[in-house]
Structure formats: C-alpha cells, structure tokens
Design a protein around this motif. Structure first.
Motif, mmCIF file in Angstrom:
data_model
loop_
_atom_site.group_PDB
_atom_site.id
_atom_site.type_symbol
_atom_site.label_atom_id
_atom_site.label_comp_id
_atom_site.label_asym_id
_atom_site.label_seq_id
_atom_site.Cartn_x
_atom_site.Cartn_y
_atom_site.Cartn_z
ATOM 1 N N ALA B 65 0.842 -1.215 0.000
ATOM 2 C CA ALA B 65 0.000 0.000 0.000
ATOM 3 C C ALA B 65 0.868 1.253 0.000
ATOM 4 O O ALA B 65 0.572 2.218 -0.717
ATOM 5 C CB ALA B 65 -0.922 -0.009 1.215
ATOM 6 N N ILE B 66 1.936 1.244 0.781
ATOM 7 C CA ILE B 66 2.786 2.442 0.871
ATOM 8 C C ILE B 66 3.528 2.664 -0.452
ATOM 9 O O ILE B 66 3.636 3.799 -0.924
ATOM 10 C CB ILE B 66 3.749 2.322 2.074
ATOM 11 C CG1 ILE B 66 2.939 2.464 3.372
ATOM 12 C CG2 ILE B 66 4.846 3.381 2.011
ATOM 13 C CD1 ILE B 66 3.698 2.175 4.638
ATOM 14 N N ILE B 67 4.007 1.575 -1.061
ATOM 15 C CA ILE B 67 4.688 1.730 -2.359
ATOM 16 C C ILE B 67 3.703 2.267 -3.400
ATOM 17 O O ILE B 67 3.991 3.218 -4.123
ATOM 18 C CB ILE B 67 5.301 0.384 -2.826
ATOM 19 C CG1 ILE B 67 6.513 0.049 -1.945
ATOM 20 C CG2 ILE B 67 5.720 0.456 -4.296
ATOM 21 C CD1 ILE B 67 7.156 -1.270 -2.250
ATOM 22 N N GLU B 69 0.656 3.797 -2.972
ATOM 23 C CA GLU B 69 -0.046 5.063 -2.719
ATOM 24 C C GLU B 69 0.883 6.218 -2.379
ATOM 25 O O GLU B 69 0.679 7.327 -2.853
ATOM 26 C CB GLU B 69 -1.064 4.867 -1.590
ATOM 27 C CG GLU B 69 -2.181 3.926 -2.004
ATOM 28 C CD GLU B 69 -2.886 3.299 -0.830
ATOM 29 O OE1 GLU B 69 -2.862 3.874 0.268
ATOM 30 O OE2 GLU B 69 -3.455 2.204 -1.001
#
Lengths: 380, 80
Positions: B65-67, B69
């Motif tokens: 998710a962090i990569i 978004e």
C-alpha cells in the motif's frame, strides 16, 4: 502483481519443461522435471480462480426483496481457494440484504459486513441457527478492515445498498450491527443523521453470539484485535504461495541466464524462500526486534550463518555460498517488510520509516546476491 | 502519529469504543492515550470524533500500500 502474471509464468514454465522433455534442448532438458511439476502444480492451483470477478463488474442488483442466505456446498468449497488466494479477490458475494431462518424478520438483528466471501461465511458460521438479517455491502470483494481503511466500507455505501429496498422492510430507525473494524471507514454520526441506529459490534465474528445475547459497554471498550497464532497461521499459506511465485519468476529468469552460458539454475532458492516464508509468520513473536525488517535481519542472518557453515562443510563454491547467504538475508528482509500488510499490528508511520530505511538496503542485497552468483559462474 | 486536542475533547468516549487496539481510555472526562504503542493509525477515532479532538496520520501500515499510494501515487484500492 497483475492477475495474468502468475498463470503466464506457470504456463511458460510448463511449456519450457515439456519442450525439454520432448526434445534435447539444454538446459531445458536437464530442468524439465521441476519445470513441468512446479509449473503444472501452479496452473492447477490457479485454475479455481478462473471465475474471478473483475473490478469493472457491477452487480446486477435485481433483487428488491431480502434473499435467503443458504450457501451451497460449492460456496464452502470456494473457501480454501479464497484462503490460498487471500491477496487476490477470487470470489465475492453479491451485495444486498439477506436473512437466515425461515423468512425475513424485521425484528431480527441486522448485521452488516463486506462482500468478501470469507467474511460472510465467518458471520454465517458464528450465527449458526439464529435468525438474523445480513446487509452485505459492496466492498469490491475486500475484507471489512482493509475496505474500511481505503474508503470502500462507508456510511454512504451502506446507505446506497439499503436504498434499493422498501423502507417498510427495515422499520423505524433500523438498528445496524457494524463490525468494529468497519469504523475506520464508517462514520457513526452520518448513519445517525440518515435515520439509522448504528451499534458497534464485536471485532471478531466468532463473538457475535455473545454480543447478540446481551453485549455490555465494558465489552465494547475492551474488545480488540489480537494477532495470535491463528491469525498468523491464516496469513502463512497465502504469503508462502505468493513468495513461491516470486521464486518461480526468479528461477525462470536464471534459467534464461543459464541458457546463455551462465551458471546452473539454483533450485535451492525455492527451499530458502519456503523456509523464510514459513518461519517468519509462525515464529513472529519470538524473533528478536520490534520492527518487521529487523526481525527479518535476525531470521535471515541466522539462516545465512547456517547456510555458510553447511556450504563450507560440503565444500561448495565460495561464490555460491556467499550468494546464497546474501539472497537469504535479502529475502528475509523482504518477507519482513511484506508481512507488514498481513499483520494486524503494523503502525503506518513506523512502516513508512522502515521502508525508507530498509527497502534500499534490501534492493542492494538482492543485486549483490545476483552479481556474486553470476561472478561465481564465470570464475575459474 | 496520534494526538489528542484536550481542549476540544468532550469525553464522550466514542474514540474508546471504536478503537480496535484499546489505545484510548477516558480519564477525568477526557480521552487519553493509554497504549500508544498499539496504535496502528487506522483513523477510526479521528473519523468518529464529533468535536474533532483526535488527530491521526491515517494510513495503512503495509509495504504494498505504501509503495503504491505514497511512492507511486496510485489510487488506493485495498486488497483482499
């Protein structure tokens, strides 16, 4: 990873293996057995998800009356497939109003959940023979907590689903039992303003019977997510399947390198991936460190030391054992960082910091492992 | 990061009831952090705080998710 990639890789592996079996094409012939077995097994494993519901599909929503929810045996058979493909959306339940029992009962508790098949099945298992209403919200086949965190389980979506049914079915100020984990996306105030009476249900579906028998305020305050062995076991196999997929992709690339005159394809890579993908989630609480990547370094470091010692004992090439040790460390950090998504205890800000700090190191380790492996193949 | 603006908190306790990790409690009619280390920053308390006393750096503590978004700036889509 796009959905077409795993079957494509598995198909390529199987075809390459079959080509190696039928004709003498090195290095395919030497590796034909594992290519056919691993590729074929992966294809068989992926086949049940052929009926995947694509994102663009909108449900027909033809029903204007609540429907009985009596899952067919086939739907229960889908559960293991869903488990193994937990990070894909293989099956989903049609959104809408459902009921258990003989008929729709406006006095029965109305439980709300997402249309992730396993969520609906968990609720059904928990309520057993009780007569309840069930509002299945269109969360795009995503579980309640993840959907709520991403705005796919909200007060607006609940109201949109209820909006297509006759108001008389629900009565005055219908009482909606919301899963506690939906509240990262559902605003209680909005539901109240729209004439609903939302109540906070339990975190886990298994606590629904006790909740329905008379929940207490104290219970609502102390009910929390636990990341115990059951939850970790649930995460283990889907994670392992995912990592083995990456391993297969790496092996196919290395097979291409071997065909161009590079070193022999290291099949042991899959064993390392399988070990790390199993040990990390199952031993999670006991691995030293608080951060996910640090736990990976501990596990990968211990495994790498074991590999180095074993490699020296059997007289393996220094290049090969160095490459294996570097790969092990890199893979363990990757498994650790990936586990942040499976875990129920990962803090957003801390994970961001971890990614910034450890992901570049991880990429360097993977590159170093590859370079060492290739140098070993050309060394005299 | 999670922060409580004590001047806005009315002690209603909604944040305590919606928190999935029992991070908060009510003491002296105000919300307080009793298990800060358990907070995963899901944002349930902030979303459901009527007076706007809760401040959370809301997000998903997940590599993918962090990569997607935060780094690639793709639309959030959650996962299965």
């Amino acid at each position: 990873m796009p959905r077409y990639v795993p079957p494509l890789l598995a198909g390529v592996a199987t075809l390459l293996g079959l080509a190696g079996l039928w004709a003498d094409i090195e290095p395919l012939t030497r590796h034909a057995s594992w290519l056919v077995i691993f590729g074929g097994l992966t294809l068989a494993f992926l086949a049940p998800t052929a009926g995947f519901l694509p994102r663009s599909t909108s449900w027909p929503r033809v029903h204007r009356e609540p429907q009985p929810l009596r899952p067919s045996p086939a739907s229960w058979l889908k559960a293991p497939t869903m488990w193994l493909h937990a990070f894909q959306r293989s099956y989903a339940v049609e959104p809408g109003l459902y009921y258990t029992g003989a008929s729709w009962d406006p006095e029965a508790p109305l439980l709300v959940t997402g249309n992730y098949l396993l969520s609906v099945q968990a609720v059904l298992r928990a309520v057993g023979q009780r007569s309840v209403g069930l509002l299945v919200v269109d969360t795009d086949g995503i579980n309640v907590w993840c959907a709520a965190g991403k705005g796919r389980f909200s007060a607006q979506l609940i109201m949109a689903e209820l909006g297509r049914y006759d108001e008389a079915l629900l009565g005055e100020r219908p009482r909606l039992v919301l899963p506690k984990l939906s509240l990262a996306g559902v605003k209680l105030k909005t539901l109240r303003a729209l004439g609903m009476n939302p109540v906070i249900g339990p975190v886990h579906a298994r606590d629904l019977p006790a909740f329905l028998d008379g929940e207490t305020l104290k219970h609502r305050r102390t009910d929390r997510v636990l990341f115990g062995w059951r939850a970790r076991l649930f995460c283990w196999l889907p994670g392992l399947v995912q990592y083995l997929g990456y391993g297969l992709a790496a092996l196919l690339a290395l097979l291409g390198v071997e065909a161009l005159g590079g070193p022999d394809t290291p099949l042991g890579l899959l064993a390392i991936v399988a070990w790390l993908g199993t040990a990390y989630p199952l031993l999670f609480p006991w691995i030293p460190g608080r951060r996910f990547a640090v736990k990976g370094i501990w596990l990968g470091g211990a495994t790498a030391i074991g590999l180095l010692a074993g490699g020296v004992l059997v007289g393996a090439s220094v290049w090969l054992i160095t490459s294996a040790a570097l790969f092990t460390l890199a893979m363990a950090i990757f498994v650790g960082l990936s586990f942040t998504g499976n875990s129920a205890v990962s803090n957003y800000s801390e994970v961001r910091t971890e990614i910034a700090r450890f992901l570049p190191v991880d990429v360097i380790l993977f590159i170093a492992a590859l370079v060492t492996f290739l140098l070993g193949g050309t060394a005299p | 990061m999670i922060r409580i603006d004590a001047t806005l908190c009315n002690g209603c306790g909604t944040c305590v009831m919606v928190c999935p990790h029992t991070v908060l409690a009510i003491e002296d009619r105000r919300a307080v952090l009793v298990n800060r280390g358990r907070c995963i920053e899901c944002g349930a308390c902030q979303l459901n705080c009527a007076p706007g006393a809760m401040h959370v750096t809301k997000g998903t503590g997940c590599l993918v998710a962090i990569i997607k978004e935060d780094i690639l700036r793709l639309e959030p889509e959650g996962c299965g």
